[in-house]
Design an enzyme around this catalytic site. Structure first.
Site, PDB file in Angstrom:
ATOM      1  N   GLY A  20       0.806  -1.206   0.000  1.00 28.61           N
ATOM      2  CA  GLY A  20       0.000   0.000   0.000  1.00 28.61           C
ATOM      3  C   GLY A  20       0.844   1.262   0.000  1.00 28.61           C
ATOM      4  NE  ARG A  24       5.356  -1.413   4.477  1.00 31.66           N
ATOM      5  CZ  ARG A  24       4.223  -1.414   5.182  1.00 31.66           C
ATOM      6  NH1 ARG A  24       3.189  -2.127   4.787  1.00 31.66           N
ATOM      7  NH2 ARG A  24       4.135  -0.698   6.289  1.00 31.66           N
ATOM      8  NE  ARG A  43      -3.770  11.175  -9.649  1.00 33.11           N
ATOM      9  CZ  ARG A  43      -4.934  11.746  -9.327  1.00 33.11           C
ATOM     10  NH1 ARG A  43      -5.345  11.739  -8.080  1.00 33.11           N
ATOM     11  NH2 ARG A  43      -5.692  12.304 -10.257  1.00 33.11           N
ATOM     12  NE  ARG A  87      -3.236  -5.702   1.369  1.00 30.82           N
ATOM     13  CZ  ARG A  87      -2.555  -4.767   1.999  1.00 30.82           C
ATOM     14  NH1 ARG A  87      -1.627  -4.071   1.343  1.00 30.82           N
ATOM     15  NH2 ARG A  87      -2.752  -4.521   3.280  1.00 30.82           N
ATOM     16  CB  SER A  90       0.683  -3.916   7.976  1.00 31.10           C
ATOM     17  OG  SER A  90      -0.055  -2.775   7.572  1.00 31.10           O
ATOM     18  CG  ASP A 204      -2.447  -3.435  14.270  1.00 32.60           C
ATOM     19  OD1 ASP A 204      -3.655  -3.509  14.517  1.00 32.60           O
ATOM     20  OD2 ASP A 204      -1.994  -3.248  13.126  1.00 32.60           O
ATOM     21  NE  ARG A 217       4.723  -0.620  12.291  1.00 37.72           N
ATOM     22  CZ  ARG A 217       3.413  -0.575  12.127  1.00 37.72           C
ATOM     23  NH1 ARG A 217       2.911  -0.675  10.917  1.00 37.72           N
ATOM     24  NH2 ARG A 217       2.597  -0.432  13.148  1.00 37.72           N
TER      25      ARG A 217
END
Length: 234
Positions: A20, A24, A43, A87, A90, A204, A217
């Protein structure tokens, strides 16, 4: 080039990993790929193409949520000929046996609403992963010794959820984790006849409220990226 992707013809590989977060995507490309070239900055949604073990692969950010993911998935398939979309992102755990840092591989993705809902009208379509990719991802995760869970997840269309009753019902029915993109990814892939999979790192926990520290992470997400790449090319 397409409306939202500035890559030239031939610059995007048939296999695309889709985090996403565009940064990353940059981190994953610089960490795992060779001969990396930035192929999209439209963008600020960064995309990169390089090679992994001699195999050509693109890592393209998708943005947050199913509407954003749907735009990039459709354009990658329609305008650039992508054949496999994975995909990497997280997720929040919804079961006590699923721990922070574990990997969740989504067999199915339940949702209340996706951008594709209008296609189906009264039909309750069941979005699911490509079994070949899923099977290889499970094998890759087990070979690495990474704690891994395979099953159903929930793709939310809101981040700030205020439905504790819905969360309780999903936990009761064995939903492993929540994220915001996979259900639409699986639906778009099914529509176009291509392969799709979601490989997720638990960052989480909705039940224990534990969260992965930001400094941990990248290290934890590395296992997820390696599992996704191995699944794509094994």
């Amino acid at each position: 080039m397409s409306i939202h992707i500035g890559a030239k013809p031939g610059e995007i590989a048939e296999t695309v990993l889709m985090p996403g977060d565009p940064y990353r995507a940059k981190w994953a490309a610089e960490t795992f790929l060779k001969d990396v070239v930035c192929i999209n900055q439209v963008r600020g949604m960064l995309g990169f193409t390089g090679t992994w073990n001699g195999q050509r692969v693109t890592i393209q950010g998708s943005g947050m949520g199913m509407p954003s993911l749907s735009i990039y998935a459709n354009e990658l398939i329609r305008d650039y000929g992508a054949k496999s979309l994975i995909r990497i992102g997280s997720a929040g755990a919804m079961q006590h046996h699923v721990k922070v840092r574990d990997i969740v591989i989504a067999m199915t993705a339940s949702t209340i609403s996706t951008p594709s809902r209008g296609f189906f009208k009264e039909l309750s379509f069941a979005p699911c992963a490509d079994f070949g990719l899923l099977e290889k991802a499970v094998a890759a995760a087990r070979a690495k010794g990474t704690p891994t869970h395979v099953g159903g997840i929930y793709s939310a269309d809101v981040f700030y959820d205020e439905r504790p009753d819905l969360n309780e019902m999903m936990t009761r029915h064995g939903v492993l984790a929540v994220e915001m993109e996979a259900a639409e990814l699986y639906t778009v892939a099914a529509r176009h006849g291509i392969r799709a999979l979601a490989v997720l790192t638990v960052s989480d926990h909705l039940l224990t409220h534990e969260a992965l520290p930001s400094e941990d992470r990248e290290r934890s997400f590395g296992d997820m990226v390696e599992v996704a790449l191995t699944a794509a090319f094994s």
